[in-house]
Write an enzyme that holds these catalytic residues in place. Structure first.
Site, PDB file in Angstrom:
ATOM      1  N   SER A 104       0.838  -1.195   0.000  1.00  0.00           N
ATOM      2  CA  SER A 104       0.000   0.000   0.000  1.00  0.00           C
ATOM      3  C   SER A 104       0.885   1.261   0.000  1.00  0.00           C
ATOM      4  CB  SER A 104      -0.953  -0.085   1.196  1.00  0.00           C
ATOM      5  OG  SER A 104      -2.048   0.766   1.027  1.00  0.00           O
ATOM      6  N   ASP A 225     -10.670  -3.550  -5.009  1.00  0.00           N
ATOM      7  CA  ASP A 225     -10.203  -2.559  -4.034  1.00  0.00           C
ATOM      8  C   ASP A 225     -11.180  -1.393  -3.939  1.00  0.00           C
ATOM      9  OD1 ASP A 225      -8.696  -0.789  -2.475  1.00  0.00           O
ATOM     10  OD2 ASP A 225      -6.807  -1.407  -3.396  1.00  0.00           O
ATOM     11  N   HIS A 302      -8.607  -4.491  -1.056  1.00  0.00           N
ATOM     12  CA  HIS A 302      -7.294  -3.952  -0.733  1.00  0.00           C
ATOM     13  C   HIS A 302      -6.515  -4.838   0.248  1.00  0.00           C
ATOM     14  CE1 HIS A 302      -4.340  -0.837  -0.612  1.00  0.00           C
ATOM     15  NE2 HIS A 302      -4.439  -0.686   0.692  1.00  0.00           N
TER      16      HIS A 302
END
Ligand SMILES: *[C@@H]1O[C@H](CO)[C@@H](O)[C@H](O)[C@H]1NC(C)=O
Length: 321
Positions: A104, A225, A302
């Site tokens: 991320s 996501d 995600h």
């Protein structure tokens, strides 16, 4: 009797070409995580099973895990990247270069290291669900994650204020396509690593040269996501400026030229149509034209990483040192 035996075994092991020595690996965790969380430790140990004896370093801003987690929300990203550069330079095992995996936001932070320092050099960089073109919304927090909720409220209260841009991590990669002018003036991290603001003497060529020196840049997008908005940011996509997406002709052209549409309305400008790419501000086009930008997907929300990392780590990590 035992000791000399052990010693000679060591000498033999060191001299033997049969003992595989792997290129070291550096990890940078994501928002709300820490360098030594159970998830990070497990990930490192699974890689250790794949490549026995591989040296792995998990980047930290603070050694204390709670403080490290806090530093994913609060702090100045440019200073954090500076600090990480010093940290990596103090590790003798890394001195001949390494591969890295960024989770991320850790992904774009590692890219900042490559562009600005890259000494010791990075060979392969894999980023999972990173925000390379920023986010145009601040994602929701888990219900009882108060640290996250307070940071989110602060970001929403004035994302482009001087204070937010110097102290709130998420604000430093917030990029609102409907207000690019303010973003370009206020932001000092994402505008910089994307070479989006040309200083008087031009864009920083070191950034482009360093990124183009990677062996591979592996960009992983999570197909479902809804935390990273838009999710295509993982592939250097961004939402089009509103006046662009309102213009039906442009929308048509975007479609013909291969843009994808996220949600109902938003038109996404894909990597290969970004000015940053077309004019090669950061070396991304150079890399891509040599087949060294790898666009991958993982099924799911995600960071629902499952086993999706395995083939990538098999291919891009663990080269002989
Ligand atoms: C470009 O970036 C490098 C590395 O961060 C820095 O040393 C240099 O001063 C920058 N050059 C310009 C013109 O800003």
């Amino acid at each position: 009797m035992l000791l000399p035996l052990a010693l000679s075994f060591c000498a033999l092991a060191a001299a033997s070409p049969l003992v595989q020595k792997y290129r070291p690996l550096v990890l940078w965790h994501g928002l709300g995580d820490s360098h030594s969380s159970p998830g990070m430790l497990e990930f490192a140990s699974l890689i250790g099973e794949m490549y026995p004896g591989i040296f792995i370093h998990s980047i930290y801003i603070e050694q204390d895990a709670d403080a490290d987690r806090k530093a994913t929300f609060y702090g100045n990203v440019n200073s954090q990247v500076d600090m990480v550069n010093e940290q990596l330079n103090d590790i003798p095992e890394l001195k001949d270069g390494f591969d890295a995996i960024g989770f991320s936001q850790g992904g774009q932070f590692l890219r900042a290291y490559v562009e600005r320092y890259n000494d010791p050099p990075l060979h392969n960089l894999i980023t999972f669900g990173s925000q390379h073109m920023g986010v145009s919304e601040v994602s929701e927090c888990r219900r009882y994650d108060f640290l996250c909720q307070i940071a989110r409220r602060a970001v929403k209260n004035g994302v482009y204020s001087k204070w937010a841009q110097g102290n709130l991590v998420q604000a430093q990669y917030f990029r609102d396509p409907s207000n690019l002018e303010t973003f370009l003036e206020a932001n000092h991290f994402l505008t910089s690593i994307n070479n989006e603001v040309a200083p008087i003497d031009g864009r920083n060529e070191t950034y482009a040269r360093n990124l183009a020196s990677l062996e591979h840049l592996v960009l992983v997008l999570f197909t479902k996501d809804v935390t990273v908005i838009p999710k295509e940011s993982a592939w250097f996509g961004s939402a089009a400026e509103p006046d662009e997406s309102d213009d039906s002709l442009t929308v048509m052209q975007e479609k013909i030229l291969g843009s994808t549409t996220s949600g109902e309305e938003t038109t996404i400008i894909p990597m290969r149509r970004q000015p940053l790419y077309l004019e090669d501000w950061i070396g991304l086009r150079t890399l891509d034209e040599q087949g060294r930008v790898i666009l991958e997907t993982c099924e799911g929300e995600h960071m629902q990483i499952g086993d999706c990392w395995k083939p990538l780590v098999k291919k891009f990590v663990g080269s002989p040192a």
